[in-house]
Design a protein around this motif. Structure first.
Motif, PDB file in Angstrom:
ATOM      1  N   TYR A 233       2.546  15.045  -3.822  1.00  0.00           N
ATOM      2  CA  TYR A 233       2.789  13.629  -3.731  1.00  0.00           C
ATOM      3  C   TYR A 233       1.668  13.056  -3.380  1.00  0.00           C
ATOM      4  N   VAL A 234       1.183  11.547  -4.233  1.00  0.00           N
ATOM      5  CA  VAL A 234      -0.041  11.256  -4.316  1.00  0.00           C
ATOM      6  C   VAL A 234       0.894   9.720  -3.792  1.00  0.00           C
ATOM      7  N   ASN A 235      -0.002   8.943  -2.585  1.00  0.00           N
ATOM      8  CA  ASN A 235       0.888   8.007  -1.818  1.00  0.00           C
ATOM      9  C   ASN A 235      -0.525   7.122  -2.246  1.00  0.00           C
ATOM     10  N   PHE A 236      -0.484   6.039  -3.218  1.00  0.00           N
ATOM     11  CA  PHE A 236      -1.337   5.054  -3.506  1.00  0.00           C
ATOM     12  C   PHE A 236      -1.499   3.821  -2.024  1.00  0.00           C
ATOM     13  N   LEU A 237      -2.259   3.708  -1.009  1.00  0.00           N
ATOM     14  CA  LEU A 237      -1.979   2.817  -0.501  1.00  0.00           C
ATOM     15  C   LEU A 237      -3.027   1.405  -0.817  1.00  0.00           C
ATOM     16  N   LEU A 238      -2.950   1.059  -1.861  1.00  0.00           N
ATOM     17  CA  LEU A 238      -3.505   0.045  -2.789  1.00  0.00           C
ATOM     18  C   LEU A 238      -3.040  -1.784  -2.843  1.00  0.00           C
ATOM     19  N   GLU A 239      -3.274  -2.475  -3.015  1.00  0.00           N
ATOM     20  CA  GLU A 239      -2.146  -3.569  -3.227  1.00  0.00           C
ATOM     21  C   GLU A 239      -0.370  -3.478  -2.671  1.00  0.00           C
ATOM     22  N   MET A 240      -0.853  -3.235  -1.253  1.00  0.00           N
ATOM     23  CA  MET A 240       0.705  -3.299  -0.147  1.00  0.00           C
ATOM     24  C   MET A 240       1.353  -4.346  -0.366  1.00  0.00           C
ATOM     25  N   GLN A 241       2.604  -4.459  -1.351  1.00  0.00           N
ATOM     26  CA  GLN A 241       2.635  -5.712  -1.518  1.00  0.00           C
ATOM     27  C   GLN A 241       4.374  -6.185  -0.289  1.00  0.00           C
TER      28      GLN A 241
ATOM     29  N   PRO B 139       6.714  15.603   1.644  1.00  0.00           N
ATOM     30  CA  PRO B 139       7.238  14.181   0.782  1.00  0.00           C
ATOM     31  C   PRO B 139       7.124  13.259   2.458  1.00  0.00           C
ATOM     32  N   VAL B 140       7.346  14.165   3.517  1.00  0.00           N
ATOM     33  CA  VAL B 140       8.219  13.675   4.746  1.00  0.00           C
ATOM     34  C   VAL B 140       6.244  13.535   5.624  1.00  0.00           C
ATOM     35  N   ALA B 141       5.702  14.420   5.144  1.00  0.00           N
ATOM     36  CA  ALA B 141       4.128  14.488   5.728  1.00  0.00           C
ATOM     37  C   ALA B 141       3.239  13.280   5.371  1.00  0.00           C
ATOM     38  N   ILE B 142       3.729  12.794   3.983  1.00  0.00           N
ATOM     39  CA  ILE B 142       3.257  11.943   4.026  1.00  0.00           C
ATOM     40  C   ILE B 142       3.434  10.652   3.390  1.00  0.00           C
ATOM     41  N   ASP B 143       5.040  10.745   3.711  1.00  0.00           N
ATOM     42  CA  ASP B 143       5.217   9.185   4.419  1.00  0.00           C
ATOM     43  C   ASP B 143       5.167   9.034   5.625  1.00  0.00           C
ATOM     44  N   ALA B 144       5.367  10.001   6.735  1.00  0.00           N
ATOM     45  CA  ALA B 144       4.677   9.060   8.254  1.00  0.00           C
ATOM     46  C   ALA B 144       3.559   8.812   8.348  1.00  0.00           C
ATOM     47  N   ALA B 145       1.773  10.208   7.599  1.00  0.00           N
ATOM     48  CA  ALA B 145       1.197   9.458   7.637  1.00  0.00           C
ATOM     49  C   ALA B 145       1.184   8.609   6.939  1.00  0.00           C
ATOM     50  N   THR B 146       1.362   7.638   6.287  1.00  0.00           N
ATOM     51  CA  THR B 146       1.366   6.499   5.445  1.00  0.00           C
ATOM     52  C   THR B 146       2.033   5.985   6.173  1.00  0.00           C
ATOM     53  N   LEU B 147       2.837   5.335   7.137  1.00  0.00           N
ATOM     54  CA  LEU B 147       3.560   5.008   8.429  1.00  0.00           C
ATOM     55  C   LEU B 147       2.398   4.732   9.674  1.00  0.00           C
ATOM     56  N   ASP B 148       1.657   6.083   9.025  1.00  0.00           N
ATOM     57  CA  ASP B 148       1.447   5.989  10.786  1.00  0.00           C
ATOM     58  C   ASP B 148      -0.443   4.476  10.639  1.00  0.00           C
ATOM     59  N   ILE B 149      -0.806   5.398   9.612  1.00  0.00           N
ATOM     60  CA  ILE B 149      -1.951   4.605   9.100  1.00  0.00           C
ATOM     61  C   ILE B 149      -1.347   2.934   9.458  1.00  0.00           C
ATOM     62  N   LEU B 150      -0.084   2.903   8.376  1.00  0.00           N
ATOM     63  CA  LEU B 150       0.555   0.744   8.775  1.00  0.00           C
ATOM     64  C   LEU B 150       0.544   0.624  10.136  1.00  0.00           C
ATOM     65  N   SER B 151       0.815   1.377  11.175  1.00  0.00           N
ATOM     66  CA  SER B 151       0.918   0.391  12.169  1.00  0.00           C
ATOM     67  C   SER B 151      -0.907   0.466  13.313  1.00  0.00           C
ATOM     68  N   LYS B 152      -1.801   1.069  12.512  1.00  0.00           N
ATOM     69  CA  LYS B 152      -3.043   0.145  12.585  1.00  0.00           C
ATOM     70  C   LYS B 152      -3.577  -0.830  11.903  1.00  0.00           C
ATOM     71  N   VAL B 153      -3.313  -0.988  10.933  1.00  0.00           N
ATOM     72  CA  VAL B 153      -3.546  -2.502   9.988  1.00  0.00           C
ATOM     73  C   VAL B 153      -3.319  -3.522  10.169  1.00  0.00           C
ATOM     74  N   SER B 154      -4.429  -4.687  10.402  1.00  0.00           N
ATOM     75  CA  SER B 154      -3.914  -6.021  10.857  1.00  0.00           C
ATOM     76  C   SER B 154      -3.367  -6.508   9.347  1.00  0.00           C
ATOM     77  N   PRO B 155      -2.471  -7.485   9.691  1.00  0.00           N
ATOM     78  CA  PRO B 155      -1.697  -8.421   8.565  1.00  0.00           C
ATOM     79  C   PRO B 155      -3.055  -8.882   7.369  1.00  0.00           C
ATOM     80  N   LEU B 156      -3.106  -9.463   6.108  1.00  0.00           N
ATOM     81  CA  LEU B 156      -3.552  -9.935   6.260  1.00  0.00           C
ATOM     82  C   LEU B 156      -3.903 -11.253   5.902  1.00  0.00           C
ATOM     83  N   PRO B 157      -4.016 -12.887   6.151  1.00  0.00           N
ATOM     84  CA  PRO B 157      -4.284 -14.013   6.018  1.00  0.00           C
ATOM     85  C   PRO B 157      -3.377 -14.071   4.190  1.00  0.00           C
TER      86      PRO B 157
END
Length: 374
Positions: A276-284, A309-327
């Motif tokens: 599995y390869v998750n691209f956390l790029l241009e996340m609309q 697949p469970v680990a990669i999606d869990a890691a994805t949401l963990d990363i997205l729990s720390k980001v700031s919303p873009l204006p």
């Protein structure tokens, strides 16, 4: 035992190719042992979403080609594929416009369930979905690489690896059946058709215009669905600005169905044969099925790779729990909430439910070890 997830960060440390995301990804693939997962000389689907008219923020073709090249070095025979999301011929034209062609990628681009969308194999998915139709080019493969453009989704919340293999690995309908054996059943577990509230409807016709197969009409201004033609994709409900259309399924039940669909797809492979390869790029904020590309909700976070697949999606949401919303994005102004990621906050539903349900079914481990490649 924790699963391993690799995180290639988006930042560059110098003005060199190897320091950029493309170079780091290429170098990682050269070191990563794809031969552990992919048998030599086998046909290997690279499962990904091919986009839609107007949805131009999908995985960039340059990244896809890097994976194609890496699979060829196994050596194996990659092809890029998805199940039919809009009529197959139109979907291939969309893929071409995005830049997904044999010429640009170095691999064929095909419909996993055939150009008519009915080449599939029925398997037993479980107690919720029952019998479901797996796209034949995925069902018959010995190994697979799942390329996922991370984004939001109105029901799944996270458009990650689990949703990609579930809703993309299952056809709309089998040759000798209907939507009850297709992915549309995930949206319609509590009823047969959409529910229309005439008192709310403004006759904007957004629902009719977005239907991928023209199943919606408005004779005498009445919302009418061709029940035999309808795929039950639920896009009509998503685009209604006044919530006059409702899909009959609860969030919790939908998440269980997504996990069950992913399980059905993965059961067609021997253990340890999917990467599995998750691209956390241009996340609309919306699925790539929608005919648009909204401003990204958060800054690019790089690329994740795992065989879980469970680990990669869990890691994805963990990363997205720390980001700031873009204006100027749809996430602008969201107030952080402990334990919630930006997509769950945006869609006001817990995206981790699908991860929990997938883990219950034994699809992977939400506990992981993250190796950062900067």
């Amino acid at each position: 035992m924790k699963s391993k997830v690799y995180h290639i960060t988006a930042q560059s440390k110098s003005f060199t190719y190897d320091s950029g995301l493309m170079g780091k990804f290429e170098n990682f693939l050269e070191r990563f042992d794809l031969g552990k997962y992919i048998p030599e000389d086998e046909l290997v689907p690279l499962k990904m979403h091919l986009g839609n008219n107007g949805a131009f923020k999908t995985i960039r073709p340059q990244f896809v080609k890097k994976v194609v090249d890496a699979v060829k070095k196994v050596p194996a025979k990659p092809f890029v594929t998805d199940s039919v999301r809009v009529p197959g011929y139109e979907y291939l034209e969309i893929a071409k416009d995005v830049g997904y062609t044999h010429l640009t990628l170095g691999a064929p681009v095909i419909m996993a369930d055939g150009i008519f969308g009915n080449d599939s194999i029925k398997v037993d998915a479980g107690e919720i979905l029952g019998e479901t139709a797996i796209a034949s080019a995925i069902h018959d493969a010995k190994a697979m690489v799942v390329l996922t453009h991370v984004k939001g989704h109105i029901q799944a919340v996270l458009g990650g690896a689990i949703k990609n293999i579930s809703m993309g690995g299952i056809s709309a309908a089998p040759r000798d059946g209907d939507w009850h054996q297709g992915r549309g059943k995930m949206h319609f577990l509590m009823g047969e058709t959409m529910q229309w509230d005439e008192t709310k409807c403004t006759l904007c016709l957004n629902c009719m215009n977005i239907c991928p197969i023209g199943a919606i009409t408005f004779p005498e201004n009445v919302y009418t669905v061709d029940k035999d033609k309808c795929w039950r994709c639920g896009r009509c409900a998503r685009v209604c600005p006044v919530e006059a259309i409702e899909v009959p399924v609860s969030h919790a039940l939908f998440m269980k169905a997504v996990a069950e669909g992913a399980s059905a797809v993965l059961k067609t492979f021997e253990p340890g044969k999917v990467v599995y390869v998750n691209f956390l790029l241009e996340m609309q904020p919306e699925c790539d099925c929608m005919p648009l590309a909204d401003p990204p909700v958060a800054q690019d976070q790089g690329i994740l790779i795992s065989d879980d697949p469970v680990a990669i999606d869990a890691a994805t949401l963990d990363i997205l729990s720390k980001v700031s919303p873009l204006p100027d994005s749809r996430a602008s102004g969201l107030i952080p909430k402990e334990g919630w990621d930006i997509l769950s906050l945006l869609h006001k539903k817990d995206g981790r439910l699908q991860i929990a349900e997938a883990e219950k079914l034994g699809l992977g481990n939400s506990k992981y070890e993250l190796e950062v490649i900067g």
